[in-house]
Write a protein that holds these residues in place. Structure first.
Motif, PDB file in Angstrom:
ATOM      1  N   THR A  23       0.887  -1.097   0.031  1.00  0.00           N
ATOM      2  CA  THR A  23      -0.136  -0.071   0.000  1.00  0.00           C
ATOM      3  C   THR A  23       0.773   1.109   0.098  1.00  0.00           C
ATOM      4  OG1 THR A  23      -1.790  -0.984   1.150  1.00  0.00           O
ATOM      5  CG2 THR A  23      -1.663   1.249   1.238  1.00  0.00           C
ATOM      6  N   VAL A  24       1.916   1.273   0.932  1.00  0.00           N
ATOM      7  CA  VAL A  24       2.808   2.390   0.747  1.00  0.00           C
ATOM      8  C   VAL A  24       3.526   2.640  -0.336  1.00  0.00           C
ATOM      9  CG1 VAL A  24       4.985   3.224   1.876  1.00  0.00           C
ATOM     10  CG2 VAL A  24       3.276   2.164   3.445  1.00  0.00           C
ATOM     11  N   ARG A  25       4.022   1.503  -0.971  1.00  0.00           N
ATOM     12  CA  ARG A  25       4.606   1.686  -2.354  1.00  0.00           C
ATOM     13  C   ARG A  25       3.741   2.210  -3.562  1.00  0.00           C
ATOM     14  NH1 ARG A  25       8.824   3.368  -4.893  1.00  0.00           N
ATOM     15  NH2 ARG A  25       9.339   2.273  -6.568  1.00  0.00           N
ATOM     16  N   LEU A  26       2.404   1.492  -3.397  1.00  0.00           N
ATOM     17  CA  LEU A  26       1.625   1.982  -4.403  1.00  0.00           C
ATOM     18  C   LEU A  26       1.059   3.693  -4.495  1.00  0.00           C
ATOM     19  CD1 LEU A  26      -1.013  -0.896  -4.348  1.00  0.00           C
ATOM     20  CD2 LEU A  26       0.554  -0.302  -6.158  1.00  0.00           C
ATOM     21  N   ARG A  30       1.966   6.930  -7.043  1.00  0.00           N
ATOM     22  CA  ARG A  30       0.846   7.857  -7.317  1.00  0.00           C
ATOM     23  C   ARG A  30      -0.388   7.199  -7.683  1.00  0.00           C
ATOM     24  NH1 ARG A  30       3.437  13.346  -9.859  1.00  0.00           N
ATOM     25  NH2 ARG A  30       4.841  13.900  -7.909  1.00  0.00           N
ATOM     26  N   TYR A  31      -0.387   5.844  -7.205  1.00  0.00           N
ATOM     27  CA  TYR A  31      -1.684   4.971  -7.331  1.00  0.00           C
ATOM     28  C   TYR A  31      -2.448   4.897  -5.909  1.00  0.00           C
ATOM     29  CZ  TYR A  31       0.209   3.292 -11.670  1.00  0.00           C
ATOM     30  OH  TYR A  31       0.758   3.063 -12.979  1.00  0.00           O
ATOM     31  N   PRO A  32      -3.113   5.965  -5.625  1.00  0.00           N
ATOM     32  CA  PRO A  32      -3.839   6.225  -4.258  1.00  0.00           C
ATOM     33  C   PRO A  32      -4.684   5.082  -3.870  1.00  0.00           C
ATOM     34  CG  PRO A  32      -4.949   7.743  -5.907  1.00  0.00           C
ATOM     35  CD  PRO A  32      -3.673   7.063  -6.703  1.00  0.00           C
ATOM     36  N   ILE A  33      -4.432   4.628  -2.702  1.00  0.00           N
ATOM     37  CA  ILE A  33      -4.972   3.526  -2.009  1.00  0.00           C
ATOM     38  C   ILE A  33      -5.288   3.941  -0.690  1.00  0.00           C
ATOM     39  CG2 ILE A  33      -5.126   0.981  -1.347  1.00  0.00           C
ATOM     40  CD1 ILE A  33      -4.995   1.295  -4.294  1.00  0.00           C
ATOM     41  N   GLU A  34      -6.726   4.368  -0.344  1.00  0.00           N
ATOM     42  CA  GLU A  34      -6.885   5.024   0.932  1.00  0.00           C
ATOM     43  C   GLU A  34      -7.216   4.053   1.685  1.00  0.00           C
ATOM     44  OE1 GLU A  34     -10.469   7.446   0.338  1.00  0.00           O
ATOM     45  OE2 GLU A  34      -9.172   8.954  -1.162  1.00  0.00           O
ATOM     46  N   LYS A  35      -7.861   2.926   1.590  1.00  0.00           N
ATOM     47  CA  LYS A  35      -8.158   1.808   2.607  1.00  0.00           C
ATOM     48  C   LYS A  35      -7.320   0.778   2.860  1.00  0.00           C
ATOM     49  CE  LYS A  35     -13.231   2.815   2.292  1.00  0.00           C
ATOM     50  NZ  LYS A  35     -14.476   2.173   2.257  1.00  0.00           N
ATOM     51  N   GLY A  36      -6.203   0.849   2.021  1.00  0.00           N
ATOM     52  CA  GLY A  36      -5.273  -0.342   1.823  1.00  0.00           C
ATOM     53  C   GLY A  36      -5.508  -1.607   1.127  1.00  0.00           C
TER      54      GLY A  36
END
Length: 205
Positions: A23-26, A30-36
Motif C-alpha cells: 500500500t505504501v509503495r502504491l 501515485r496509485y492512491p489506495i486509501e483503505k489499503g
C-alpha cells in the motif's frame, strides 16, 4: 510477485507478501489506495496466512527474546532453502520422514550469518506441525531437544514449532533458549528475513 513465483518453476518455496508495504509503495507511485490493499486468500491459490491471532499476546521485549527469534527464523529459513520441508501442510522431504520413529528426525549442519556453526534437528510431531531445534557451536552431541541443552554442550540452543495446517508461522518458545552473552550480541545483530510468529503478512506458495 506472480512473475517471481513463476520463475521458481513447479515447486516454488514461498514468496512473502506484506499488504502494508505494498500500500505504501502504491501510494509512492501515485496509485492512491486509501483503505489499503488486501490479498484475498480465497481468490489466490496457495496464499497462506503468516499471522496467528495469538501473536498479539506476545512481544519480544528483551534482547534474549529477540536473539531467540533471530536464531529460530534463520534455522527455519535455511531448512526451507535446502527444501528439507516446505510451508505446505504435510510437505516433508527429508529421508525417512514417514517412518514415525526416532530415526524419522532429521539433522543438518549449517553456518549462521554470524559465521558460527549451527546444528538443527527437524521432526514431524503430527497435525502438519514440525518441531525444530537449533544449537550453536556444539562441544558435545546435541541432546534430544533444545529444551534440555545446557551451555556446557554449546554456546546457544533453542526450540520452536512450525505451524503449517492453519497457516505458516513460528510458535513462540522463548523459555527454551539458552545462550552465552557474547553470542547473544551476535544473534541480536544478525539480519534475517521475517517468516516468524507475529510477522504480519501472507506467503504465496
Amino acid at each position: 510477485m506472480l512473475k517471481e513465483i513463476t520463475n521458481q518453476g513447479d515447486d516454488p518455496m514461498y514468496f512473502f507478501v506484506c499488504e502494508e508495504r505494498l500500500t505504501v509503495r502504491l501510494n509512492e507511485l501515485r496509485y492512491p489506495i486509501e483503505k489499503g490493499f488486501y490479498f484475498d486468500t480465497e481468490d489466490i491459490e496457495g496464499m497462506r496466512e503468516t499471522l496467528c491471532l495469538r501473536s498479539f499476546d506476545i512481544e519480544y521485549k528483551t534482547k534474549r527474546h529477540k536473539a531467540w527469534r533471530n536464531l529460530m527464523v534463520a534455522t527455519v529459513n535455511e531448512a526451507l532453502r535446502r527444501r528439507i520441508f516446505s510451508l505446505r501442510p504435510g510437505d516433508n522431504r527429508w529421508p525417512g520422514h514417514d517412518e514415525r520413529t526416532i530415526r524419522s528426525r532429521f539433522e543438518f549442519d549449517f553456518v549462521l550469518p554470524t559465521g558460527d556453526a549451527a546444528r538443527a534437528t527437524v521432526d514431524d510431531i503430527g497435525f502438519d506441525e514440525l518441531a525444530i531445534d537449533a544449537a550453536v557451536n556444539l562441544r558435545k552431541q546435541m541432546v534430544f531437544s533444545g529444551y534440555y541443552a545446557n551451555l556446557k554442550e554449546c554456546d546457544a540452543a533453542g526450540t520452536t514449532w512450525l505451524e503449517r495446517q492453519t497457516g505458516a508461522w513460528i510458535q513462540s518458545a522463548v523459555d527454551s533458549f539458552k545462550c552465552s552473552r557474547i553470542l547473544e550480541q551476535k544473534l541480536l545483530a544478525m539480519e534475517v528475513e521475517p517468516l516468524g510468529y507475529g510477522d504480519k503478512g501472507r506467503v504465496r506458495m
